[in-house]
Scaffold this motif. Structure first.
Motif, PDB file in Angstrom:
ATOM      1  N   CYS A 145      14.284   1.440  -0.048  1.00 40.79           N
ATOM      2  CA  CYS A 145      13.415   2.220  -0.935  1.00 40.79           C
ATOM      3  C   CYS A 145      13.546   1.827  -2.405  1.00 40.79           C
ATOM      4  O   CYS A 145      12.897   2.434  -3.251  1.00 40.79           O
ATOM      5  CB  CYS A 145      13.636   3.720  -0.765  1.00 40.79           C
ATOM      6  SG  CYS A 145      13.272   4.296   0.904  1.00 40.79           S
ATOM      7  N   TRP A 178       0.729   3.682  10.813  1.00 36.55           N
ATOM      8  CA  TRP A 178       0.021   2.702   9.989  1.00 36.55           C
ATOM      9  C   TRP A 178      -1.259   2.177  10.625  1.00 36.55           C
ATOM     10  O   TRP A 178      -1.599   1.013  10.473  1.00 36.55           O
ATOM     11  CB  TRP A 178       0.954   1.536   9.694  1.00 36.55           C
ATOM     12  CG  TRP A 178       2.162   1.945   8.947  1.00 36.55           C
ATOM     13  CD1 TRP A 178       3.420   2.112   9.441  1.00 36.55           C
ATOM     14  CD2 TRP A 178       2.233   2.267   7.565  1.00 36.55           C
ATOM     15  NE1 TRP A 178       4.269   2.520   8.439  1.00 36.55           N
ATOM     16  CE2 TRP A 178       3.566   2.615   7.276  1.00 36.55           C
ATOM     17  CE3 TRP A 178       1.291   2.297   6.536  1.00 36.55           C
ATOM     18  CZ2 TRP A 178       3.984   2.984   6.006  1.00 36.55           C
ATOM     19  CZ3 TRP A 178       1.711   2.670   5.274  1.00 36.55           C
ATOM     20  CH2 TRP A 178       3.043   3.003   5.018  1.00 36.55           C
ATOM     21  N   ALA A 202      -3.992   0.407   8.213  1.00 40.62           N
ATOM     22  CA  ALA A 202      -3.535  -0.676   7.344  1.00 40.62           C
ATOM     23  C   ALA A 202      -3.766  -2.032   7.992  1.00 40.62           C
ATOM     24  O   ALA A 202      -4.133  -2.124   9.161  1.00 40.62           O
ATOM     25  CB  ALA A 202      -2.057  -0.490   7.054  1.00 40.62           C
ATOM     26  N   ILE A 247       0.817  -1.217   0.000  1.00 45.04           N
ATOM     27  CA  ILE A 247       0.000   0.000   0.000  1.00 45.04           C
ATOM     28  C   ILE A 247       0.848   1.263   0.000  1.00 45.04           C
ATOM     29  O   ILE A 247       0.318   2.358  -0.038  1.00 45.04           O
ATOM     30  CB  ILE A 247      -0.978   0.036   1.196  1.00 45.04           C
ATOM     31  CG1 ILE A 247      -0.220  -0.045   2.517  1.00 45.04           C
ATOM     32  CG2 ILE A 247      -2.023  -1.049   1.075  1.00 45.04           C
ATOM     33  CD1 ILE A 247      -1.076   0.230   3.729  1.00 45.04           C
ATOM     34  N   HIS A 248       2.156   1.113   0.044  1.00 44.61           N
ATOM     35  CA  HIS A 248       3.033   2.283   0.055  1.00 44.61           C
ATOM     36  C   HIS A 248       4.194   2.030  -0.903  1.00 44.61           C
ATOM     37  O   HIS A 248       5.351   1.987  -0.510  1.00 44.61           O
ATOM     38  CB  HIS A 248       3.537   2.557   1.472  1.00 44.61           C
ATOM     39  CG  HIS A 248       4.234   3.869   1.615  1.00 44.61           C
ATOM     40  ND1 HIS A 248       3.601   5.070   1.462  1.00 44.61           N
ATOM     41  CD2 HIS A 248       5.528   4.160   1.886  1.00 44.61           C
ATOM     42  CE1 HIS A 248       4.460   6.044   1.638  1.00 44.61           C
ATOM     43  NE2 HIS A 248       5.647   5.523   1.899  1.00 44.61           N
TER      44      HIS A 248
END
Length: 102
Positions: free
Chosen positions: A44, A59, A62, A16-17
């Motif tokens: 990353c 979070w 989530a 989701i990220h």
């Protein structure tokens, strides 16, 4: 024994990220299958990104899983990047009340 780590996902195991693919979810009380090994990890960019309990505060909306990791690991202030990971169990007790500092 090390610090418990967590993976934050959508309700169907999707990132989701950022990121792509789908994680192998735990089922019938058993951990999900290990995700494929990622070589030459770089935060990353390449690897599985996980967080500890202090990094989890952002979070709350989530789906959160306890995660088991092995292999190469890079720790940062806001997350860790690892070469191997699997989901152990869904966390059902994390909410706005118990996330507040005491």
């Amino acid at each position: 024994m090390g610090m418990t780590l967590y993976k934050v996902l959508g309700k169907n195991g999707e990132p989701i990220h950022g990121g792509t693919g789908k994680w192998n979810l735990p089922s019938h009380g058993r951990p999900g299958k290990w995700m494929p090994v990622v070589n030459d990890i770089k935060a990353c960019e390449r690897g599985y990104h996980v967080v500890n309990d202090r990094q989890l505060i952002g979070w709350l909306e989530a789906t959160i899983y306890e995660v088991e990791v092995r292999g190469e690991r890079i720790d940062q202030d806001d997350k860790s990047c690892v070469s191997e990971a699997r989901l152990v169990r869904k966390v059902t007790t994390w909410d706005g009340r118990n996330a507040r500092p005491t």
